[in-house]
Design an enzyme around this catalytic site. Sequence first.
Site, PDB file in Angstrom:
ATOM      1  N   SER A 130       0.834  -1.197   0.000  1.00  0.00           N
ATOM      2  CA  SER A 130       0.000   0.000   0.000  1.00  0.00           C
ATOM      3  C   SER A 130       0.877   1.259   0.000  1.00  0.00           C
ATOM      4  O   SER A 130       1.613   1.493  -0.962  1.00  0.00           O
ATOM      5  CB  SER A 130      -0.955  -0.038   1.191  1.00  0.00           C
ATOM      6  OG  SER A 130      -1.975   0.921   1.072  1.00  0.00           O
TER       7      SER A 130
ATOM      8  N   ASP B 220      -9.270  -4.625  -5.862  1.00  0.00           N
ATOM      9  CA  ASP B 220      -8.908  -3.672  -4.806  1.00  0.00           C
ATOM     10  C   ASP B 220      -9.837  -2.463  -4.884  1.00  0.00           C
ATOM     11  O   ASP B 220      -9.852  -1.748  -5.879  1.00  0.00           O
ATOM     12  CB  ASP B 220      -7.449  -3.245  -4.987  1.00  0.00           C
ATOM     13  CG  ASP B 220      -6.927  -2.412  -3.825  1.00  0.00           C
ATOM     14  OD1 ASP B 220      -7.730  -1.980  -2.993  1.00  0.00           O
ATOM     15  OD2 ASP B 220      -5.696  -2.209  -3.766  1.00  0.00           O
TER      16      ASP B 220
ATOM     17  N   HIS C 128      -7.697  -5.374  -1.273  1.00  0.00           N
ATOM     18  CA  HIS C 128      -6.450  -4.689  -0.935  1.00  0.00           C
ATOM     19  C   HIS C 128      -5.455  -5.616  -0.238  1.00  0.00           C
ATOM     20  O   HIS C 128      -4.264  -5.576  -0.512  1.00  0.00           O
ATOM     21  CB  HIS C 128      -6.768  -3.483  -0.048  1.00  0.00           C
ATOM     22  CG  HIS C 128      -5.626  -2.539   0.131  1.00  0.00           C
ATOM     23  ND1 HIS C 128      -5.006  -1.917  -0.932  1.00  0.00           N
ATOM     24  CD2 HIS C 128      -4.970  -2.100   1.243  1.00  0.00           C
ATOM     25  CE1 HIS C 128      -4.026  -1.142  -0.484  1.00  0.00           C
ATOM     26  NE2 HIS C 128      -3.983  -1.247   0.832  1.00  0.00           N
TER      27      HIS C 128
END
Length: 824
Positions: A687, A760, A794
Amino acid sequence: MKNLRTFWRAMCCVAAVALQCSAPAFAGYDQPPENLLRVLKAPPPPSPSVDPTGRRLLLTTSQTYPSIERVARPYLKLAGVRLEPANRSRHDTPAGYGIPACVADFTLVDIADGKATRVALPAGACPGGALWSPDGNRFAFQNVTPTGVELWLGDAASGQIHKVAGVQLNPIFGSTVLWLQGSHSLLVKKVPDNQGPAPVEDAAAIGPDIQQSLGGKGQSSTYEARDLLTSTFDEALFAYYGTSQLAVVDAASGSVRNVGQPAIYNAVDAAPDGVYVLIDAIQPPFSHTVTYQRFPHSVAVLDVADGTSRALANLPLADRVPVHGVPEGPINFDWRATEPATLIWSEALDKGDWNVDVPARDKVLAWKAPFSGKPVEIARTRQRFAGYAWTPNPALAFLQEYDENRHWTTTRIVDVDKPGDPGRVLWDMSSDELYKDPGNFVYRILPNGAYAMRMEGDAVFLSGSGASPQGDRPFLDRLNLTTLATERLFRSGHDDYDVFLGFAAVPGTFLSWHQSLTDPPNAFVRTLGEHAKDAVAGEAQFASTGKQLTQVADPTPEVRQIRKQLVTYKRADGLNLSFTLYTPPGYKPGQRLPAILYAYPADYASSEQAGQVSGSQNTFTRLPPYRLLLLAGYAIIDNASFPIVGDPKTAYDTYLEQLEADAKAAVDKAVEMGVVDRDRIGVTGHSHGALMTANLVAHTDLFKAGVATSGSYNKTLTPFGFQNERRSVWAAPEVYRKASPFFYADQIKHPLLLIHGDDDANPGTQPIQSVKMYQAIRGNGGIARLVMLPHEPHWYTALESNEQEVYEMLNWFDTYVKNAPAGK
């Protein structure tokens, strides 16, 4: 599995022809070597929960990873919520990070005699976490089946469980099961009776999706379009699957009584008296620009005895909330724990905008049942109201406020019934502070189900992580509210990691969750002992004796051969930093190893807090995917400090420079220790850490290769802010450009592996980010590989996806780091 893999092979063959690829990129899933695979599949340690009376402990062990078949089940994406229409269950967690894990095991442990009772779950069950009744005699949980979500109740004494007949739960928006009227009944959201079939799309009615702006700023997160509503059919599906019927379930008889009318209930919260219930219901019109949390909604109080309701507020669409701001109108609703039914809420006085300078940002109001007349203002806060923390004493509460502009928090001791009295300041400190963090209040559940602090005389209790320059040492303190002096009751040792769980039924005893480098997490019953001196620190504290209560075994003995140590060092500007250095099994001092650095940059308003150490080297070692490379001979420079320090309004002006300084300091220290080979270091992050990874391979020569997972590489695609950057791309275009490695793809000469879940929905990390980054590197002649994981959000959920991630990481780093030709 066979059919699914055949499908993906077929899809990829078509794509390969279209892109004129020499071979399909997907030919089923790959697996890492067996020694890594075994540890990856090992069960996680259980999660402990002490019942409200302190008589029993519940150990909950979750499934490690679900199969790709489960992750790939058909689901709908409706305004930020993902649901499976076949059984009306959530396909993702409330935070949007993968499907909820099934509980594999419930075990009840009697704290008095240590007797363990394993709960016999039905074959094929997929339970969620358990919810204790306030009296500790029962527990409730949801169970997902192929056709619905069931309500189950358990008896804490015997461990026997049973399904509540006639209840199909609707967990789409949470607040699905609540204990009501103490422990006698439950309030549930269920699928409405006789709702009928789901809407069917009319192909003839398909038309364009039209959005329009008529002026006025509308800064909001850039959501993945696939998760927003895009048609009237989507709106119909959202209303159908979101609609619930509230019902009261008698815990003893299992009888079910509907209350109120079906609605799209979002938040639901019962008052301490068990009669009134706060209901927050989503209302049309539904937006195609934002997710359901910003939709219009009505707030009311429902009387579960007679089904009548009293409207409190009708709040409009909140699609123009300032970055890091709050919506206008009533928010933060909460019941006062010390009264039968008094609502508390706040309203912004600055239009919800941090940039507006006003004498007070919020006002706080209260309204007592039966909710006639008008609400009464009980406080105004200089900064943003962060809630009350309640004690059992009606004249004693803690008012909390937060300053986003300074990363600052203030806590005051107040009497809510004296609105003009500012009270006493208890804490006034940086919210980033670790070393002086007083900890969190210890709560208990009152017989009526309300939460209030545990209180003895004029003292409350605090439990915290106990951060220090030597690492975390969790503690339990007693805070005297007359003198404001704290007294240490317990602190974890120097060679273990021991966390306070809760007080036991026997006075003077409590439970802790103990672990060390060699000991798996287990519960201990401890007795507060006589006053003593800590032999190492020389500080006064209460000693304690302990007896092991649970017998959780080590699932991966081979991992105990891994060594780790907490390492401190300085950045070039003198800022204190730290990392945990892991060395693989069989490592001999003096041996230079290939290494992988893992980090996640964090933002700080002050260098004083940025340099504080967090974490502990005494925890029981577990191996997430990147750390599994220890079993392949790598050292891991783990959780390296990567602070971005500065005024929160402008800190990202120097983001890239600080990132490079953080990385250089960590690499230099690891090499200086004689453990790491400077010419064989890779970097990885997830991320925001993936953004860091791409920037470091673009702008430095510290790393031979990088692996970036679920990242965002072109910040202009999130134009209204990212992380703690509040300015828009139009206000600070150079900041956005410098933070975006996409614009430096022509400078990336070190190999970069990009991995991303192709579902995601995290607003800042849409899958297109990795696709475009790969295309940019490839087009400029760089070395890159793109791995898109089917059906993954994610964080990667399926066992097969995690196996693929480890396989890819290992091969990439073996090729370009461990076995890289000298000088390349």
